[in-house]
Write a protein that holds these residues in place. Sequence first.
Motif, PDB file in Angstrom:
ATOM      1  N   ALA A 176       6.921  22.870 -55.664  1.00  0.00           N
ATOM      2  CA  ALA A 176       8.231  22.938 -54.988  1.00  0.00           C
ATOM      3  C   ALA A 176       8.618  21.591 -54.389  1.00  0.00           C
ATOM      4  O   ALA A 176       9.783  21.197 -54.405  1.00  0.00           O
ATOM      5  CB  ALA A 176       8.206  24.008 -53.897  1.00  0.00           C
ATOM      6  N   LYS A 177       7.635  20.854 -53.860  1.00  0.00           N
ATOM      7  CA  LYS A 177       7.909  19.562 -53.229  1.00  0.00           C
ATOM      8  C   LYS A 177       7.970  18.416 -54.228  1.00  0.00           C
ATOM      9  O   LYS A 177       8.411  17.319 -53.894  1.00  0.00           O
ATOM     10  CB  LYS A 177       6.794  19.223 -52.212  1.00  0.00           C
ATOM     11  N   GLY A 178       7.419  18.654 -55.440  1.00  0.00           N
ATOM     12  CA  GLY A 178       7.248  17.548 -56.378  1.00  0.00           C
ATOM     13  C   GLY A 178       6.200  16.600 -55.840  1.00  0.00           C
ATOM     14  O   GLY A 178       6.305  15.376 -55.977  1.00  0.00           O
ATOM     15  N   ARG A 179       5.176  17.180 -55.195  1.00  0.00           N
ATOM     16  CA  ARG A 179       4.166  16.353 -54.517  1.00  0.00           C
ATOM     17  C   ARG A 179       2.932  16.209 -55.401  1.00  0.00           C
ATOM     18  O   ARG A 179       2.482  17.178 -55.995  1.00  0.00           O
ATOM     19  CB  ARG A 179       3.780  17.063 -53.221  1.00  0.00           C
ATOM     20  N   PRO A 180       2.367  14.989 -55.479  1.00  0.00           N
ATOM     21  CA  PRO A 180       1.143  14.822 -56.263  1.00  0.00           C
ATOM     22  C   PRO A 180       0.035  15.715 -55.686  1.00  0.00           C
ATOM     23  O   PRO A 180      -0.108  15.803 -54.468  1.00  0.00           O
ATOM     24  CB  PRO A 180       0.788  13.343 -56.068  1.00  0.00           C
ATOM     25  N   PRO A 216       2.636  21.381 -45.676  1.00  0.00           N
ATOM     26  CA  PRO A 216       3.100  20.000 -45.566  1.00  0.00           C
ATOM     27  C   PRO A 216       4.545  20.036 -45.082  1.00  0.00           C
ATOM     28  O   PRO A 216       5.105  21.121 -44.896  1.00  0.00           O
ATOM     29  CB  PRO A 216       3.024  19.501 -47.005  1.00  0.00           C
ATOM     30  N   SER A 217       5.144  18.887 -44.867  1.00  0.00           N
ATOM     31  CA  SER A 217       6.543  18.856 -44.457  1.00  0.00           C
ATOM     32  C   SER A 217       7.417  19.484 -45.557  1.00  0.00           C
ATOM     33  O   SER A 217       7.126  19.344 -46.743  1.00  0.00           O
ATOM     34  CB  SER A 217       6.959  17.414 -44.189  1.00  0.00           C
ATOM     35  N   ALA A 218       8.485  20.184 -45.137  1.00  0.00           N
ATOM     36  CA  ALA A 218       9.315  20.964 -46.073  1.00  0.00           C
ATOM     37  C   ALA A 218      10.428  20.128 -46.688  1.00  0.00           C
ATOM     38  O   ALA A 218      11.602  20.482 -46.627  1.00  0.00           O
ATOM     39  CB  ALA A 218       9.888  22.180 -45.358  1.00  0.00           C
ATOM     40  N   ASN A 219      10.049  18.984 -47.268  1.00  0.00           N
ATOM     41  CA  ASN A 219      11.007  18.101 -47.928  1.00  0.00           C
ATOM     42  C   ASN A 219      10.559  17.868 -49.364  1.00  0.00           C
ATOM     43  O   ASN A 219       9.405  18.117 -49.701  1.00  0.00           O
ATOM     44  CB  ASN A 219      11.063  16.752 -47.201  1.00  0.00           C
ATOM     45  N   THR A 220      11.463  17.381 -50.193  1.00  0.00           N
ATOM     46  CA  THR A 220      11.063  16.874 -51.496  1.00  0.00           C
ATOM     47  C   THR A 220      10.190  15.661 -51.243  1.00  0.00           C
ATOM     48  O   THR A 220      10.502  14.841 -50.381  1.00  0.00           O
ATOM     49  CB  THR A 220      12.322  16.469 -52.302  1.00  0.00           C
ATOM     50  N   PRO A 228      12.784  11.673 -46.433  1.00  0.00           N
ATOM     51  CA  PRO A 228      12.458  11.821 -45.012  1.00  0.00           C
ATOM     52  C   PRO A 228      12.140  13.284 -44.676  1.00  0.00           C
ATOM     53  O   PRO A 228      12.767  14.196 -45.220  1.00  0.00           O
ATOM     54  CB  PRO A 228      13.737  11.364 -44.308  1.00  0.00           C
ATOM     55  N   SER A 229      11.185  13.512 -43.788  1.00  0.00           N
ATOM     56  CA  SER A 229      10.804  14.876 -43.407  1.00  0.00           C
ATOM     57  C   SER A 229      11.970  15.586 -42.724  1.00  0.00           C
ATOM     58  O   SER A 229      12.791  14.954 -42.062  1.00  0.00           O
ATOM     59  CB  SER A 229       9.608  14.837 -42.457  1.00  0.00           C
ATOM     60  N   PRO A 230      12.039  16.922 -42.868  1.00  0.00           N
ATOM     61  CA  PRO A 230      13.172  17.679 -42.329  1.00  0.00           C
ATOM     62  C   PRO A 230      13.006  18.013 -40.848  1.00  0.00           C
ATOM     63  O   PRO A 230      11.987  18.546 -40.431  1.00  0.00           O
ATOM     64  CB  PRO A 230      13.161  18.973 -43.148  1.00  0.00           C
ATOM     65  N   ARG A 281       4.936   6.489 -51.546  1.00  0.00           N
ATOM     66  CA  ARG A 281       6.141   6.076 -50.820  1.00  0.00           C
ATOM     67  C   ARG A 281       6.610   7.275 -49.995  1.00  0.00           C
ATOM     68  O   ARG A 281       6.527   8.411 -50.421  1.00  0.00           O
ATOM     69  CB  ARG A 281       7.220   5.643 -51.815  1.00  0.00           C
ATOM     70  N   HIS A 282       7.112   7.018 -48.824  1.00  0.00           N
ATOM     71  CA  HIS A 282       7.340   8.075 -47.857  1.00  0.00           C
ATOM     72  C   HIS A 282       8.611   7.839 -47.077  1.00  0.00           C
ATOM     73  O   HIS A 282       8.999   6.691 -46.891  1.00  0.00           O
ATOM     74  CB  HIS A 282       6.207   8.034 -46.833  1.00  0.00           C
ATOM     75  N   TYR A 283       9.181   8.878 -46.562  1.00  0.00           N
ATOM     76  CA  TYR A 283      10.240   8.770 -45.563  1.00  0.00           C
ATOM     77  C   TYR A 283      11.377   7.887 -46.046  1.00  0.00           C
ATOM     78  O   TYR A 283      12.074   7.259 -45.259  1.00  0.00           O
ATOM     79  CB  TYR A 283       9.710   8.171 -44.244  1.00  0.00           C
TER      80      TYR A 283
HETATM   81 MG    MG Z   1       5.203  14.949 -45.637  1.00  0.00          MG
END
Ligand code: MG
Length: 355
Positions: A58-62, A145-149, A153-155, A238-240
């Motif tokens: 859902a996040k597209g997170r590795p 984890p944070s509920a962002n793609t 930036p985190s929501p 890469r973040h935020y």
């Molecule tokens: Mg996060």
Amino acid sequence: METIYGLLTGSRAEREEALARAGEILRAGGLVAFPTETVYGLGGNALSAAAAEKIYAAKGRPSDNPLIVHIARFEELKPLVREIPESAGKLAAAFWPGPLTMILPKSEAVPRETSGGLDTVAIRLPLDSNARALIRAAGVPVAAPSANTSGRPSPTEVRHVAEDLGGKIDMILDGGAVAVGLESTIVDLTGSVPALLRPGAITPEMLEGVLGKIEFDPVLTKPLTPDMHPKAPGMKYRHYAPRAEMYLVDGTQAAVIRKINACAALAKADGKKVGILASAENADAYCADAVLCLGERVKPAEIAHNLFAALREMDARAVDVIYAEAFPESGVGLAVMNRMNKAAGHHYLHAEEEK
Ligand code: MG
Ligand code: AMP
């Protein structure tokens, strides 16, 4: 997928119904975004490998970027870890419930999917009463984890969650704006000396007040190079990041204002749309397409609270380049500058005094 919305700030009956529904979804292996005091989290059953995989998707997170496991009571820690070192007991007594995550050796109960393949697990007992009520309603620890793609930036507000995850997850709980606005402090307790992996609202000074000397992971201050192996795997990504190119500007007050306005004028002449992230003290002195005020320089908690929403607002206003004032790194300022550095890819401009 149709996402259900549940309101936690309405009537008591409405809140209880939303929490019960969300608890059922989590138990059945589904995903629920929920408010915590740090940022909104994307929750799934922490004991289920399948739920963890859904979170990554859902996040597209590795999937080598581990999840933080949230519990509602200290006693729920024991089955998740192989041991509870004395340092963890002391930190829990001082800062739980609250915005502090501890890394501990994981037990067999935690699937490798949840811990990103690691032998250790990150655990937090949040302060937010809605977050704890949800964990209780689920009846299982909640990986969140944070509920962002991934990468955005985190929501800090429910509309940020809807923007990134609406239609991709089962339910979104609306608890209004969060309190802190930056993700939890992460401290690794698996080595001989406690190590700060991510700064947050629980500051190094506060940790050292309880533990004595702590170590600082080198990736906290420097950009990551290929030879560095971060202990918090998330640090290598890469973040935020806003979509625009971003620069941090430091120097004396007058020099910073002059430098930012000069850069903004040049960028405008190049046909670029310019955004500025300013302190309340200086906001009036800038000229650009979007000047957003982060708060007073002397109140880093206020800046922490506003930063991620401001980065998203810059995206919404479609600016091409952002110039941001740098802030002092003391107290919560360390966490603020850590996130701003990542958002800016460590691009700094030093404003020189006029001779
Ligand atoms: Mg996060
Ligand atoms: P997020 O919840 O999106 O803020 O991301 C959680 C952060 O916690 C990531 O940066 C992870 O790398 C870090 N983390 C989670 N579990 C561990 C662990 N076992 N060891 C080190 N860092 C961890």
